[in-house]
Design a protein around this motif. Sequence first.
Motif, PDB file in Angstrom:
ATOM      1  N   LEU A 112       0.825  -1.217   0.000  1.00  0.00           N
ATOM      2  CA  LEU A 112       0.000   0.000   0.000  1.00  0.00           C
ATOM      3  C   LEU A 112       0.860   1.270   0.000  1.00  0.00           C
ATOM      4  CD1 LEU A 112      -2.704   1.486   0.309  1.00  0.00           C
ATOM      5  CD2 LEU A 112      -2.562   1.075   2.775  1.00  0.00           C
ATOM      6  N   LEU A 132      -9.293   3.658   0.591  1.00  0.00           N
ATOM      7  CA  LEU A 132      -9.202   2.248   0.212  1.00  0.00           C
ATOM      8  C   LEU A 132     -10.624   1.756  -0.080  1.00  0.00           C
ATOM      9  CD1 LEU A 132      -6.669   0.890   2.901  1.00  0.00           C
ATOM     10  CD2 LEU A 132      -6.248   2.269   0.858  1.00  0.00           C
ATOM     11  N   ASP A 135     -12.791  -0.772   2.037  1.00  0.00           N
ATOM     12  CA  ASP A 135     -13.479  -0.347   3.256  1.00  0.00           C
ATOM     13  C   ASP A 135     -14.661   0.527   2.852  1.00  0.00           C
ATOM     14  OD1 ASP A 135     -11.957  -1.595   5.227  1.00  0.00           O
ATOM     15  OD2 ASP A 135     -10.502   0.028   5.323  1.00  0.00           O
ATOM     16  N   TYR A 172      -4.664  -5.284  11.101  1.00  0.00           N
ATOM     17  CA  TYR A 172      -4.787  -3.841  10.860  1.00  0.00           C
ATOM     18  C   TYR A 172      -3.497  -3.089  11.186  1.00  0.00           C
ATOM     19  CZ  TYR A 172      -9.844  -4.664  10.895  1.00  0.00           C
ATOM     20  OH  TYR A 172     -11.097  -5.104  10.604  1.00  0.00           O
ATOM     21  N   GLY A 173      -3.486  -1.817  10.792  1.00  0.00           N
ATOM     22  CA  GLY A 173      -2.577  -0.855  11.379  1.00  0.00           C
ATOM     23  C   GLY A 173      -3.191  -0.433  12.707  1.00  0.00           C
ATOM     24  N   GLU A 192       1.996  -1.615  11.987  1.00  0.00           N
ATOM     25  CA  GLU A 192       1.235  -2.344  10.972  1.00  0.00           C
ATOM     26  C   GLU A 192       1.195  -3.827  11.320  1.00  0.00           C
ATOM     27  OE1 GLU A 192      -0.592  -1.186   8.586  1.00  0.00           O
ATOM     28  OE2 GLU A 192      -0.995  -3.020   7.443  1.00  0.00           O
ATOM     29  N   LYS A 193      -0.005  -4.344  11.397  1.00  0.00           N
ATOM     30  CA  LYS A 193      -0.240  -5.779  11.622  1.00  0.00           C
ATOM     31  C   LYS A 193       0.632  -6.350  12.747  1.00  0.00           C
ATOM     32  CE  LYS A 193      -2.461  -6.396   7.314  1.00  0.00           C
ATOM     33  NZ  LYS A 193      -2.124  -5.329   6.407  1.00  0.00           N
ATOM     34  N   VAL A 205      -6.635   1.350  12.269  1.00  0.00           N
ATOM     35  CA  VAL A 205      -6.741   2.267  11.127  1.00  0.00           C
ATOM     36  C   VAL A 205      -7.721   1.664  10.124  1.00  0.00           C
ATOM     37  CG1 VAL A 205      -5.483   3.332   9.218  1.00  0.00           C
ATOM     38  CG2 VAL A 205      -4.326   2.964  11.414  1.00  0.00           C
ATOM     39  N   ILE A 206      -8.667   2.480   9.680  1.00  0.00           N
ATOM     40  CA  ILE A 206      -9.601   2.082   8.620  1.00  0.00           C
ATOM     41  C   ILE A 206      -9.223   2.898   7.379  1.00  0.00           C
ATOM     42  CG2 ILE A 206     -12.075   2.044   8.012  1.00  0.00           C
ATOM     43  CD1 ILE A 206     -11.155   0.003  10.191  1.00  0.00           C
ATOM     44  N   GLY A 207      -9.591   2.395   6.211  1.00  0.00           N
ATOM     45  CA  GLY A 207      -9.010   2.913   4.971  1.00  0.00           C
ATOM     46  C   GLY A 207      -9.393   4.305   4.506  1.00  0.00           C
ATOM     47  N   TYR A 209      -7.573   8.272   4.864  1.00  0.00           N
ATOM     48  CA  TYR A 209      -6.432   9.009   5.380  1.00  0.00           C
ATOM     49  C   TYR A 209      -6.451  10.423   4.823  1.00  0.00           C
ATOM     50  CZ  TYR A 209      -4.491   4.170   5.624  1.00  0.00           C
ATOM     51  OH  TYR A 209      -4.281   2.828   5.835  1.00  0.00           O
ATOM     52  N   GLN A 231       4.954  -0.208   3.748  1.00  0.00           N
ATOM     53  CA  GLN A 231       3.698   0.037   4.461  1.00  0.00           C
ATOM     54  C   GLN A 231       3.448   1.539   4.664  1.00  0.00           C
ATOM     55  OE1 GLN A 231       1.499  -2.124   4.944  1.00  0.00           O
ATOM     56  NE2 GLN A 231       2.546  -4.102   4.902  1.00  0.00           N
ATOM     57  N   THR A 233       1.492   2.732   6.887  1.00  0.00           N
ATOM     58  CA  THR A 233       1.528   2.916   8.344  1.00  0.00           C
ATOM     59  C   THR A 233       2.932   3.301   8.813  1.00  0.00           C
ATOM     60  OG1 THR A 233      -0.244   1.307   8.618  1.00  0.00           O
ATOM     61  CG2 THR A 233       1.130   1.718  10.554  1.00  0.00           C
ATOM     62  N   ARG A 255     -18.679   0.444   9.199  1.00  0.00           N
ATOM     63  CA  ARG A 255     -17.668   0.057   8.212  1.00  0.00           C
ATOM     64  C   ARG A 255     -17.850  -1.418   7.840  1.00  0.00           C
ATOM     65  NH1 ARG A 255     -12.926  -3.620   9.154  1.00  0.00           N
ATOM     66  NH2 ARG A 255     -11.572  -3.226   7.386  1.00  0.00           N
TER      67      ARG A 255
HETATM   68  C1  G1P Z   1      -4.585  -1.769   5.014  1.00  0.00           C
HETATM   69  C2  G1P Z   1      -3.609  -0.977   5.885  1.00  0.00           C
HETATM   70  C3  G1P Z   1      -3.931  -1.173   7.363  1.00  0.00           C
HETATM   71  C4  G1P Z   1      -5.378  -0.800   7.621  1.00  0.00           C
HETATM   72  C5  G1P Z   1      -6.315  -1.590   6.685  1.00  0.00           C
HETATM   73  C6  G1P Z   1      -7.754  -1.097   6.819  1.00  0.00           C
HETATM   74  O1  G1P Z   1      -4.352  -3.141   5.250  1.00  0.00           O
HETATM   75  O2  G1P Z   1      -2.284  -1.408   5.608  1.00  0.00           O
HETATM   76  O3  G1P Z   1      -3.104  -0.366   8.147  1.00  0.00           O
HETATM   77  O4  G1P Z   1      -5.695  -1.056   8.975  1.00  0.00           O
HETATM   78  O5  G1P Z   1      -5.932  -1.443   5.312  1.00  0.00           O
HETATM   79  O6  G1P Z   1      -8.622  -1.847   6.044  1.00  0.00           O
HETATM   80  P1  G1P Z   1      -4.911  -4.298   4.249  1.00  0.00           P
HETATM   81  O7  G1P Z   1      -6.339  -4.526   4.635  1.00  0.00           O
HETATM   82  O8  G1P Z   1      -4.764  -3.786   2.861  1.00  0.00           O
HETATM   83  O9  G1P Z   1      -4.055  -5.508   4.523  1.00  0.00           O
END
Ligand code: G1P
Length: 297
Positions: A112, A132, A135, A172-173, A192-193, A205-207, A209, A231, A233, A255
């Motif tokens: 990302l 994103l 989401d 998630y982040g 991150e994760k 964190v939700i998508g 920003y 990342q 994040t 969400r």
């Molecule tokens: C991404 C971001 C993550 C965030 C998440 C939300 O992760 O890297 O920080 O919490 O979206 O949906 P992914 O879902 O692409 O692995």
Amino acid sequence: MQRKVTKAVFPVAGLGTRFLPATKSIPKEIMTLVDRPLIQYAIDEARAAGITEFIFVTSRGKSALEDYFDHAPDLEASLRMKGKDDLIEALEPTNMESGAIAYIRQTHPKGLGHAVWCARRLVGDEPFAVILPDDVIAADKPCLQQMVEAYEQTGGAMVAAMEVPPESTPSYGILDVAEDMGRMVSVSSMVEKPTLGSAPSNLAVIGRYILTPSVMNHLNDIGEGAGGEIQLTDAIAREICAGEPVYGFRFNGQRFDCGSKAGFLQATVAFGLARDDLRDEFQAYLRDMVALAKAAQ
Ligand code: G1P
């Protein structure tokens, strides 16, 4: 007064392997909730927040997205001839002003953060949003609009945030909270994760920003993070280390994780029930289904 946020980056290069075989020939962002593709929900939300420039970071096999946001003169002419004004109206949100939408390719799937970095020249020296499309957020006031309004007071960088169950934090982040002000938190670090049990909180964190252009420099410098990817994040965490304020924003709304099958189905039900033209029939059907399932237990 903060500089207005008028640009948004939509990372849409992902392969969508979780939805194979569907995504063998269609981008996952074209998958539909009721009758609108996921990407339409993201664009509508961006428009409501005042975004006027839309930057898609795409990859091979995503040309259906470009066609979707192009005018379709033949289709419109045939609908007009048949007097189908309601359908012409349904196409309205897919129309983009010429030059308002740009497509750039992420040639290597490096994560990302790398996808966002690919947009650096188009973003330039301005604050920008990232959405994103996986989401999907159902809300009276669209989530990004809520954030832009808050950002006008705070400045800095801002991420949408939501409490998740502790066992879900590795997906998630996660925010480390310096000060909790209710709707808003100030963030002291982000990870991150995180591995199970190591998350600094359960605020994820939700998508959505709002980022400052300096995040692009950090994206340029950082190495691979979680999952061997660049990342976003990690780059935002660097902003904090550099003394920049970063806020988490607890949005109003529901969400749906449309990157997962269960989340996609839940969103389909919720958006179906929200529709005046479908509600009665759909509700009656769901009631029957639940009654049947109960009777079978
Ligand atoms: C991404 C971001 C993550 C965030 C998440 C939300 O992760 O890297 O920080 O919490 O979206 O949906 P992914 O879902 O692409 O692995």
